[in-house]
Design a protein around this motif. Sequence first.
Motif, PDB file in Angstrom:
ATOM      1  N   ASP A 787      36.500  37.339  40.910  1.00 35.41           N
ATOM      2  CA  ASP A 787      35.369  38.059  40.510  1.00 35.41           C
ATOM      3  C   ASP A 787      34.844  39.539  40.721  1.00 35.41           C
ATOM      4  OD1 ASP A 787      34.166  35.584  39.455  1.00 35.41           O
ATOM      5  OD2 ASP A 787      33.155  34.919  41.301  1.00 35.41           O
ATOM      6  N   PHE A 788      36.021  39.990  41.982  1.00 30.76           N
ATOM      7  CA  PHE A 788      35.825  41.338  41.899  1.00 30.76           C
ATOM      8  C   PHE A 788      37.113  42.018  41.799  1.00 30.76           C
ATOM      9  CE2 PHE A 788      36.844  40.157  46.169  1.00 30.76           C
ATOM     10  CZ  PHE A 788      35.944  38.765  46.675  1.00 30.76           C
ATOM     11  N   MET A 789      37.921  41.349  40.986  1.00 28.03           N
ATOM     12  CA  MET A 789      39.150  42.236  40.585  1.00 28.03           C
ATOM     13  C   MET A 789      38.652  43.104  39.631  1.00 28.03           C
ATOM     14  SD  MET A 789      41.785  41.149  42.271  1.00 28.03           S
ATOM     15  CE  MET A 789      40.658  40.944  43.750  1.00 28.03           C
ATOM     16  N   PRO A 790      39.441  44.682  39.492  1.00 25.22           N
ATOM     17  CA  PRO A 790      38.698  45.434  38.586  1.00 25.22           C
ATOM     18  C   PRO A 790      39.010  45.151  37.322  1.00 25.22           C
ATOM     19  CG  PRO A 790      40.626  46.256  39.855  1.00 25.22           C
ATOM     20  CD  PRO A 790      40.211  44.931  40.499  1.00 25.22           C
ATOM     21  N   TRP A 791      39.974  44.475  36.851  1.00 25.34           N
ATOM     22  CA  TRP A 791      40.036  44.177  35.528  1.00 25.34           C
ATOM     23  C   TRP A 791      39.063  43.405  34.872  1.00 25.34           C
ATOM     24  CZ3 TRP A 791      43.969  43.545  39.131  1.00 25.34           C
ATOM     25  CH2 TRP A 791      44.031  42.145  39.668  1.00 25.34           C
ATOM     26  N   ASN A 792      38.334  42.646  35.546  1.00 28.99           N
ATOM     27  CA  ASN A 792      37.071  41.891  35.227  1.00 28.99           C
ATOM     28  C   ASN A 792      35.780  42.516  35.253  1.00 28.99           C
ATOM     29  OD1 ASN A 792      38.596  39.378  34.605  1.00 28.99           O
ATOM     30  ND2 ASN A 792      38.786  38.874  36.964  1.00 28.99           N
TER      31      ASN A 792
END
Length: 923
Positions: A787-792
């Motif tokens: 949920d807080f991986m930058p690609w998302n």
Amino acid sequence: MGVRGLQGFVGSTCPHICTVVNFKELAEHHRSKHPGCTPTIVVDAMCCLRYWYTPESWICGGQWREYFSALRDFVKTFTAVGIRLIFFFDGTVEQDKRDEWVKRRLKNNREISRIFHYIKSHKEQPGRNMFFIPSGLAIFTRFALKSLGQETLCSLQEADYEVASYGLQNNCLGILGEDTDYLIYDTCPYFSISELCLDSLDTVMLCREKLCESLDISLADLPLLACLLGNDIIPEGMFESFRYKCLSSYTSVKENFDKKGNIILAVADHISKVLRLHQGEKKLEEMLPLGPNKALFYKGVASYLLPGQKSPWFFQKPKGLVTLDKEVGSMSSAPESKQEVPMCTDPESKQGVPLCTDPDSKQGIPMCTDPESKQGVPMWTDPESKQGVPVWTDPESKQGVPVCTDPESKQGVPVSTDPDSKQAVPMCIDPGSKEGFFLCTHPESKQGVPMCTHPEFKQGDPVCTHPESTQGDPVCTYPESKQGVPMYAYSEYRQGVPMCTYSESKQGVPMCTHTEFKQKSPLGADPEFKLEAPICTNPGIKQEDLVNMEPEMKQQVTMVSDPEILKIARAHHVQAESYLVYNIMSSGEIECSNTLEDALDQALPSQAFVYRPVRQRVYSLLLGGGEDGASTCPTVKEWFVYSGNPLRHPDLVRPLQMNIPGGTPNLKLLWLNQDAGIQARRLDALLGCFDLSSSREELQAVENPFKALCCLLTYLFVQVDTLCLEDLHAFIAQALCLQGKPTVQLVDLQLDYIDARAVQLGSLLVRGLTTLVLVNSACGFPWRMSDFMPWNVFDGKLFHQKYLQSEKGCTVEALVEQNRSRLTKFHALKSVVCKACMRENRRIVSRQHWHSPQPGRWGRQGSGSHRTSSGYSRAGQGQHWRDQGPGKRPAAMGCSRWCCFSFVLLLKPGHPTSVWASVGVSR
């Protein structure tokens, strides 16, 4: 990185050691040679980040969708030819390499300053020659690779050592990286990542055997050569005069070679023609100008020796006996004394050999036991006197080294003399019992430390003399290991302090007894502020033979005492499932590299300050042990890069008490308990770290993946009062628009120009996402990491586009690209953030309000000017970023934040708060 000058030497002087190879062909040959064994390449991931980051744009905070796609293609290419990849990431910075780490960070600061100067002058991204990897790239690459199904590991010591060890012990196809240290390690073949052509799988193999042939030295000489040339442990200038002396006497100088190339040839020639003549007869310090750097030099050489390896350059090692730092580490209990003594393993006989420590060379000396006295004594020969040291005390010659004290006779047992001083090693006399206790000299304090206790008896009485009195202080005995701990006379406190030996450095560290855990703890005393951080010895991790031990098992000194919790933290760390948690709990020391921040921007704070209150609450959670833990747990050393920080020593940061409904839960509850309702407690802890417990319901109602983003934005806008409504619009709009855009559309996105403030805002948000990884890990993973991986949730160019549009005054409809569904979500997310901020007395206003003078604010005149504000704060809830800086390290550890009423007041000479000016204005 690696050995100074060796990379250029290989490319210009010895290009023949570089051979073009094809991974597909190598894999087929490996399978035919080792049937049933999958060809495996060990990847030094930190060396590959620049190679992997192929997106054209790097200045705006990172093109994370493009980057993820590049990683996926990399993995697929190797998988298609049947090659297994194992990725290693740096998990810590070893103390021996801290100076080099600092040197590189300060150099990066200068590079970043030039980058921002270029942006302001040209309004565009600099060329690739000024490329700087986006913030958080290494952290998020771990999770990207794991999501792609790859085995990803995080080191517990220097990553290149673990990479080389893994490659050697697992018969790997080779190592893929870009570090000349891999030419020095005697391990599997080394392949260059920079020369890799992914389409054909061709690359360059650098052959260490051919290097040795060109230099007329052996593989065992390479560690010595590396240290004489300079590496990450040995500063390049340490042997500069020695290298030039070698060059002046070198008779085969090549006129067509550069100066550095000739120096390497000259040093290698000196090793092969001069030093080798006395190998095994003289110590290195007798042949080289080591001076006070002897211990560091020996450690530098030993750092290249993998498990089971030894160096012929270490003097007087008995045949088949491994006595180096990385080998000596097991403990054995004598059956009669039940006292643990150091052991090393004979690689031929596979039997343990007891050791004592030579106080001069600091190397392990094999011991044997006198069948009559049951006393362990050394077995080596004194090279200076050319006399054989007897196995026990010779009553006529009176020669020997005092190793222990016979409690029955109350006399010191001399068995040898100091080979350097030709004098007997001094003994410490207990004025009460008149008993002599043999001393060795501590390398730093120059004070005597008792050697050991007599092996025949179950308890000994070694002592250390108080520096200002004649009273002997007994050595402490650890209750579980029954091992005598030598005392160190602390000159500042005028009292004896127990010593603890680190498994990595083998150096004694003063210890204190932690009042809560009742265990001896090394003291982390800052040389300037003399603040001590108690560290607890983990009773659950037993000393083992380091030769047969995994590299990550060497950590033995920790900040907490619960072995079960430490085991979980360590496992998450090694498997690259967490960030900084184990570092905090084990060593109490963490670091964060450079961030793209404008040192001249007075309005935007450094991310190091913005997220420090969050980290302080995490420290309380991890080290405090539950309720009121912040008042008892130690300080944490932070090596964070920010403008004005010379990095001469770490910031000492105290934990900050958390405000969680129902109290602060302990780690066993958060990490081990699987009962219904525990997930809610984990979420309470996470929100408590951001001090947003009051906004729990609103944040819970937000859909994924925007829940974590709203939490982060709320914290940012409460903490940083120079953020405005237009900034919030840009952050939310880019996250919403990102969901419906394919990667190819993001690649084709073009920007009108580059804005320096937007560059720093992008980096600030990404560092916030890494902080979320830390908090989520510490709290037992209440939210999904994805949920807080930058690609998302973030794209650098897309955010920059929305920022520029918002700067021009574009409507919300235009920001969300006229999409009604996005518009509805936009207003919902904006409402959550604004209401949460209002609950904290923070009203987010448009930058148009800054054109008119207001108390505590300066009018904003165009996008290039700076602004400040009243320094909004919530009393008692942590320190505001304006209060934090290098000038307030002792106090800036959790004090209440204060309100500054005007910018003029902050700059008023002599005012107590004017210290902020040294931080804010210098930025």
